[in-house]
Design an enzyme around this catalytic site. Structure first.
Site, PDB file in Angstrom:
ATOM      1  N   GLU A   1      -2.525  -8.637   3.125  1.00 56.35           N
ATOM      2  CA  GLU A   1      -2.826  -9.095   4.493  1.00 56.35           C
ATOM      3  C   GLU A   1      -4.313  -9.026   4.804  1.00 56.35           C
ATOM      4  OE1 GLU A   1      -1.611  -6.228   3.632  1.00 56.35           O
ATOM      5  OE2 GLU A   1      -2.249  -4.620   4.987  1.00 56.35           O
TER       6      GLU A   1
ATOM      7  N   HIS B   1      -3.967  -4.612  -0.319  1.00 54.15           N
ATOM      8  CA  HIS B   1      -3.560  -5.140   0.984  1.00 54.15           C
ATOM      9  C   HIS B   1      -3.597  -6.666   0.973  1.00 54.15           C
ATOM     10  CE1 HIS B   1      -3.359  -1.418   3.338  1.00 54.15           C
ATOM     11  NE2 HIS B   1      -4.314  -0.986   2.551  1.00 54.15           N
TER      12      HIS B   1
ATOM     13  N   CYS C   1       0.841  -1.198   0.000  1.00 51.87           N
ATOM     14  CA  CYS C   1       0.000   0.000   0.000  1.00 51.87           C
ATOM     15  C   CYS C   1       0.878   1.250   0.000  1.00 51.87           C
ATOM     16  CB  CYS C   1      -0.993  -0.023   1.159  1.00 51.87           C
ATOM     17  SG  CYS C   1      -2.329   1.183   0.941  1.00 51.87           S
TER      18      CYS C   1
END
Lengths: 251, 195
Positions: free
Chosen positions: B179, B177, B76
């Site tokens: 994650e 993202h 990001c």
């Protein structure tokens, strides 16, 4: 292109999930960790946690819960309820929240939105608007729907985005928990008005209600609670119905 | 051992949680000396370009990262920091590891928020295959590499197609993202951690 998002909402009191109708008569609806994982596995695109008591005494319990949630949730989640300052928001974000939701405190002190956007970026700031119809106009309410203000939903949404809200969560109190479908015309009006994503909330009772939402309005996401809590419908059930109706989803 | 640069970024915890779930060992890196223990490095980031550069400089990490010769993944804002400059912070120098600028999105709806279908481009170390998959985004600025060969993937949003993953030698970055992108994101992180 972006897919339309399905967002189960979990109202939290202490470290339990609760659900009421029109914010009243809260009843226990389970363990947040268990629920959240089940929703993620069943296709939720995002989760929303709302601390419905937002009491100072319960805050450490909430932060601890968020830390446990962030270890098992690999989808984004927002947290709202009782955020009054940049420090409140920082606590939630550091505990694992991806975005913070603000409502009453932003109505009382709109500068809060500018401060949050400056500190964390507007993609972290979700403005939640609880709105109720009075005559021909939709007005903003605060304190979980208990107090009516003289601001209109349209004017407040516009101002909030200018100040730094990166998303609008539009909750129509009149339809909340009743499961008769989303308020389509106001949702579409707000989505056309603001240049940020609008999340519709209040009234979802069936997959068809989401089909109506995404084929008849510009909402980017639909949020619901009771339809998921009673186990009758999963996010993937809704997404399959959406796909059949030609709406782009993540399946 | 993956080193996660810790300069107070908002998604630090999420990135380490995802690596834990994959069973990948990691450590926080708060000073340049700690980089020597790491075989790979992740640079997380959420927020403003200028304040991130300032915080990295405070812990002497700007020059340390410029000199690093190991696989590096920016996530990001961490991906944007790999570039020379950003329109978000005129006059502020980024890491300059990938030639180019970071520009404000010009689509009607900004931020670009939600799940979008990412299409891998060319041969790169980030994606298992060329099959498009959905990843989660939340950003208002986009990376614009000077050399199109550095584009590792793109998306389309409201008619505009833009770069969302970059790779230049050992240096990679993703605007989404991983994650927070469920199994697609986990696969990408696993691949970065092991390939």
């Amino acid at each position: 292109m972006l897919t339309r998002r399905i967002i189960p909402c979990l109202d939290i009191r202490g470290d339990r999930v609760v659900k009421g109708v029109k914010f009243q008569n809260l009843r226990d609806a389970g363990d947040p960790l268990e629920r959240a994982r089940a929703y993620m596995d069943a296709g939720a695109d995002e989760l929303c946690f709302l601390d419905v008591t937002a009491s100072l005494e319960d805050r450490p319990l909430l932060l601890e819960l968020l830390q446990r949630l962030s270890r098992v949730l690999f989808i984004p989640f927002s947290v709202g309820g009782g955020v009054r300052s940049v420090d409140d928001a920082r606590d939630l974000l550091r505990s694992g929240a991806d975005k913070v939701g603000v409502n009453t405190a932003a109505v009382s002190r709109p500068d809060l939105l500018n401060e949050l956007a400056r500190a964390f970026g507007n993609q972290c700031v979700v403005l939640s608007i609880d709105t109720r119809r009075d005559g021909d106009e939709w007005y903003v309410t605060t304190h979980g729907g208990r107090e009516l203000t003289n601001r209109t939903a349209r004017a407040w949404a516009t101002e909030a985005v200018e100040r730094g809200a990166g998303e609008i969560l539009l909750n129509c109190i009149d339809t909340d928990g009743v499961r008769g479908g989303f308020e389509l015309s106001l949702t579409d009006e707000i989505a056309a008005l603001v240049p940020v994503p609008v999340i519709a909330s209040g009234g979802a009772g069936s997959p068809q209600h989401f089909v109506d939402l995404f084929t008849k309005t510009g909402a980017q996401a639909g949020l619901a609670a009771s339809i998921f809590h009673d186990g009758s419908t999963t996010p993937n059930d809704i997404k399959r119905a959406l796909q059949s109706a030609g709406v782009e989803v993540r399946l | 051992m993956i080193g996660i640069i810790d300069y107070g970024a908002g998604n630090l915890r999420s990135v380490s949680n995802a690596l834990d779930a994959l069973g990948v060992t990691w450590q926080h890196v708060r000073e340049p000396a700690a980089l020597s223990d790491c075989t790979r490095i992740i640079l997380p980031g959420v927020g403003h370009f200028a304040s991130a550069v300032e915080k990295l400089a405070e812990i002497n990490m700007m020059d340390a990262l410029r000199a690093v010769d190991k696989p590096l993944l920016g996530v990001c804002l961490g991906a944007q920091l790999l570039f020379d400059t950003s329109d978000e912070a005129p006059g502020v120098s980024g890491l300059g590891l990938i030639p180019g600028n970071v520009a404000l999105l010009t689509t009607r709806t900004v931020p670009h928020m939600g799940w979008n279908q990412v299409t891998p481009r060319g041969n790169n170390r980030l994606f298992d295959s060329a099959t498009p998959r959905h990843f989660y985004f939340a950003h208002s600025y986009v990376c614009e590499p000077a050399d199109n060969a550095d584009i590792a993937a793109d998306v389309t949003h409201e008619g505009a197609t833009f770069c969302v993953a970059v790779q230049c030698g050992n240096v990679c970055g993703v605007q989404f993202h991983p994650e927070k992108s469920a199994s697609a994101g986990m696969d990408l992180l696993r691949r970065f951690a092991t390939c």
